[in-house]
Scaffold this active site. Structure first.
Site, PDB file in Angstrom:
ATOM      1  N   ASP A 127     -14.619   1.903  11.455  1.00 41.50           N
ATOM      2  CA  ASP A 127     -14.039   0.846  11.069  1.00 41.50           C
ATOM      3  C   ASP A 127     -14.763   0.223   9.591  1.00 41.50           C
ATOM      4  O   ASP A 127     -15.831   0.446   9.283  1.00 41.50           O
ATOM      5  CB  ASP A 127     -14.284  -0.417  12.153  1.00 41.50           C
ATOM      6  N   ASP A 148     -12.968   2.999   5.415  1.00 44.20           N
ATOM      7  CA  ASP A 148     -11.738   2.219   4.916  1.00 44.20           C
ATOM      8  C   ASP A 148     -10.663   3.269   5.141  1.00 44.20           C
ATOM      9  O   ASP A 148     -10.747   4.294   4.348  1.00 44.20           O
ATOM     10  CB  ASP A 148     -11.883   1.923   3.632  1.00 44.20           C
ATOM     11  N   VAL A 149      -9.980   3.246   5.939  1.00 40.86           N
ATOM     12  CA  VAL A 149      -8.864   4.484   6.262  1.00 40.86           C
ATOM     13  C   VAL A 149      -8.067   4.317   4.980  1.00 40.86           C
ATOM     14  O   VAL A 149      -7.150   5.348   4.841  1.00 40.86           O
ATOM     15  CB  VAL A 149      -8.016   3.896   7.640  1.00 40.86           C
ATOM     16  N   ASN A 192      -5.704   3.904  14.879  1.00 45.84           N
ATOM     17  CA  ASN A 192      -5.378   2.825  15.420  1.00 45.84           C
ATOM     18  C   ASN A 192      -5.464   1.684  14.321  1.00 45.84           C
ATOM     19  O   ASN A 192      -4.802   0.271  14.423  1.00 45.84           O
ATOM     20  CB  ASN A 192      -6.283   2.300  16.630  1.00 45.84           C
ATOM     21  N   TYR A 251       6.392  -5.060   7.727  1.00 45.32           N
ATOM     22  CA  TYR A 251       5.315  -4.506   8.893  1.00 45.32           C
ATOM     23  C   TYR A 251       6.149  -3.624   9.527  1.00 45.32           C
ATOM     24  O   TYR A 251       5.547  -2.560   9.816  1.00 45.32           O
ATOM     25  CB  TYR A 251       4.956  -5.675   9.643  1.00 45.32           C
ATOM     26  N   LYS A 305       5.314   0.680  10.430  1.00 45.59           N
ATOM     27  CA  LYS A 305       5.302   1.327  11.707  1.00 45.59           C
ATOM     28  C   LYS A 305       6.591   2.124  12.104  1.00 45.59           C
ATOM     29  O   LYS A 305       6.161   3.080  12.939  1.00 45.59           O
ATOM     30  CB  LYS A 305       5.102  -0.098  12.752  1.00 45.59           C
TER      31      LYS A 305
HETATM   32  N1  NAD Z   1      -1.893  -7.595  17.420  1.00 45.65           N
HETATM   33  C1  NAD Z   1      -0.547  -7.531  17.745  1.00 45.65           C
HETATM   34  O1  NAD Z   1      -0.023  -8.295  17.964  1.00 45.65           O
HETATM   35  C2  NAD Z   1      -0.289  -6.060  17.480  1.00 45.65           C
HETATM   36  C3  NAD Z   1       1.104  -5.835  17.953  1.00 45.65           C
HETATM   37  C4  NAD Z   1       1.579  -4.404  17.617  1.00 45.65           C
HETATM   38  C5  NAD Z   1       0.604  -3.420  17.059  1.00 45.65           C
HETATM   39  N2  NAD Z   1      -0.629  -3.870  16.474  1.00 45.65           N
HETATM   40  C6  NAD Z   1      -1.238  -2.640  15.800  1.00 45.65           C
HETATM   41  O2  NAD Z   1      -2.503  -2.630  16.834  1.00 45.65           O
HETATM   42  C7  NAD Z   1      -3.483  -2.168  16.071  1.00 45.65           C
HETATM   43  C8  NAD Z   1      -4.680  -2.779  16.254  1.00 45.65           C
HETATM   44  O3  NAD Z   1      -4.528  -4.150  15.799  1.00 45.65           O
HETATM   45  P1  NAD Z   1      -5.237  -5.459  16.757  1.00 45.65           P
HETATM   46  O4  NAD Z   1      -4.295  -6.262  17.307  1.00 45.65           O
HETATM   47  O5  NAD Z   1      -6.349  -4.517  17.684  1.00 45.65           O
HETATM   48  O6  NAD Z   1      -5.979  -5.902  15.479  1.00 45.65           O
HETATM   49  P2  NAD Z   1      -7.561  -6.443  14.906  1.00 45.65           P
HETATM   50  O7  NAD Z   1      -7.378  -7.008  13.754  1.00 45.65           O
HETATM   51  O8  NAD Z   1      -8.421  -7.087  16.109  1.00 45.65           O
HETATM   52  O9  NAD Z   1      -8.204  -4.963  14.822  1.00 45.65           O
HETATM   53  C9  NAD Z   1      -8.125  -4.152  13.876  1.00 45.65           C
HETATM   54  C10 NAD Z   1      -9.160  -3.572  13.354  1.00 45.65           C
HETATM   55  O10 NAD Z   1      -8.893  -2.636  12.369  1.00 45.65           O
HETATM   56  C11 NAD Z   1     -10.008  -2.786  11.338  1.00 45.65           C
HETATM   57  N3  NAD Z   1      -9.436  -2.276   9.809  1.00 45.65           N
HETATM   58  C12 NAD Z   1      -8.552  -3.238   9.222  1.00 45.65           C
HETATM   59  N4  NAD Z   1      -8.399  -2.800   8.068  1.00 45.65           N
HETATM   60  C13 NAD Z   1      -9.066  -1.506   8.002  1.00 45.65           C
HETATM   61  C14 NAD Z   1      -9.272  -0.219   7.190  1.00 45.65           C
HETATM   62  N5  NAD Z   1      -8.566  -0.376   5.837  1.00 45.65           N
HETATM   63  N6  NAD Z   1      -9.855   0.472   7.691  1.00 45.65           N
HETATM   64  C15 NAD Z   1     -10.628   0.856   8.824  1.00 45.65           C
HETATM   65  N7  NAD Z   1     -10.543  -0.268   9.464  1.00 45.65           N
HETATM   66  C16 NAD Z   1      -9.513  -1.386   9.096  1.00 45.65           C
HETATM   67  C17 NAD Z   1     -10.292  -4.113  11.342  1.00 45.65           C
HETATM   68  O11 NAD Z   1     -11.713  -4.489  10.730  1.00 45.65           O
HETATM   69  C18 NAD Z   1     -10.270  -4.534  12.902  1.00 45.65           C
HETATM   70  O12 NAD Z   1     -11.528  -4.170  13.351  1.00 45.65           O
HETATM   71  C19 NAD Z   1      -2.830  -2.092  14.480  1.00 45.65           C
HETATM   72  O13 NAD Z   1      -2.508  -0.842  14.190  1.00 45.65           O
HETATM   73  C20 NAD Z   1      -1.959  -3.366  14.591  1.00 45.65           C
HETATM   74  O14 NAD Z   1      -0.881  -2.864  13.663  1.00 45.65           O
HETATM   75  C21 NAD Z   1      -0.885  -4.972  16.763  1.00 45.65           C
END
Ligand code: NAD
Length: 263
Positions: free
Chosen positions: A39, A65-66, A92, A164, A168
């Site tokens: 992360d 950093d992905v 993820n 977005y 996806k």
């Molecule tokens: N929260 C929602 O409603 C939702 C809905 C559908 C899909 N998603 C997807 O679920 C996944 C996880 O999201 P979440 O809701 O757990 O969000 P979150 O923000 O709680 O967690 C995301 C994590 O990714 C890390 N991150 C961000 N940019 C990064 C980078 N460049 N390199 C490495 N790490 C990075 C952040 O530091 C964080 O720890 C994402 O792919 C998101 O698009 C989320």
């Protein structure tokens, strides 16, 4: 599901510091996986690794950093160094639609070059890099391996922000095509597609107003009427990563309270 589904497996999880990635890191480790937590937020990530170790699990924290190929390659290399091989990558990490300074989701035409580049870099390139790094390693090991990505219901139907959803949607189709290309090597590729969750992503992502009224109206958009908990897509990721899904590849599993059923 009984027993430890990933006993002895080596896994890399990106975005492991929060939300779905954190839930998955805890769950994978609880199920016997040795996990490299990758992360960009080192403080959150270290806390997750500490929690796994305190519970008797094995994990390593890597700042990653992905959007940087070298960081993603290094996360995979860390798994190989620490655990001898890579069995699973869970790509993820992702970020939400860009917001206005007032905290509303920007409309599609309001997105700047910087917004577009950021979403494509994290949500698309980050996953592509993760898939490539894992495939290279799987081949070095003689084939076999599992890729799981977090896409979104917004990549399956017209839902959420268009920018977005476009990022996806790319991931949704990536799994379909990679399934054909990698199936003969016994490499499986599947996506988890969550609906609306309240995570750190939500703050400044789905909307900053997280009042009960806002949560209730979010929940009502879904047939099952409740907000998704991050542990729920994490459970599906665990299933897809495990041998329970040994004959499943190229699919997108909505964990969305039924939203995708309407389209
Ligand atoms: N929260 C929602 O409603 C939702 C809905 C559908 C899909 N998603 C997807 O679920 C996944 C996880 O999201 P979440 O809701 O757990 O969000 P979150 O923000 O709680 O967690 C995301 C994590 O990714 C890390 N991150 C961000 N940019 C990064 C980078 N460049 N390199 C490495 N790490 C990075 C952040 O530091 C964080 O720890 C994402 O792919 C998101 O698009 C989320």
């Amino acid at each position: 599901m009984n027993g430890r589904l990933l006993d002895g497996k080596s896994a890399v999880i990106t975005g492991s510091g929060s939300g779905v990635g954190k839930a998955a890191a805890l769950l994978f480790a609880e199920n016997g996986a040795k996990v490299v937590c990758a992360d960009v937020r080192e403080d959150w990530n270290e806390a997750v690794v500490a929690q796994i170790r305190a519970a008797g699990g094995e994990a390593e924290a890597v700042r990653c950093d992905v959007t940087k190929r070298a960081d993603v390659d290094a996360a995979v290399a860390r798994a190989v160094l620490a655990y001898g091989r890579l069995d699973v990558i869970y790509n993820n990490a992702g970020v939400a639609s860009p917001m206005t300074p007032q905290g509303a989701m920007k409309s599609f035409v309001e997105a700047t070059d910087e917004d577009i580049d950021r979403l494509l870099a994290i949500n698309v390139k980050g996953v592509l890099y993760g898939c490539q790094a894992a495939i290279v390693q799987f081949r070095k090991q003689g084939g076999g391996g599992v890729i799981v990505n977090t896409a979104s219901v917004a990549g399956m139907i017209g839902w959420g922000g268009a920018l977005y959803g476009a990022t996806k949607g790319a991931i949704v189709n990536l799994a379909r095509r990679l399934a054909f290309e990698l199936g003969p090597e016994n490499i499986r590729v599947n996506n988890v597609c969550p609906g609306s969750m309240v995570t750190n992503f939500g703050i400044g992502g789905l909307g900053v107003d997280l009042s009960q009224a806002a949560l209730d109206s979010m929940a009502k958009l879904q047939p099952l009427g409740r907000i998704i908990d991050p542990s729920e897509p994490a459970q599906v990721a665990l299933f897809l990563a495990s041998d329970l899904a040994i004959n499943i590849t190229g699919i997108n599993v909505p964990v969305d309270g039924g939203v995708a059923a309407g389209k």
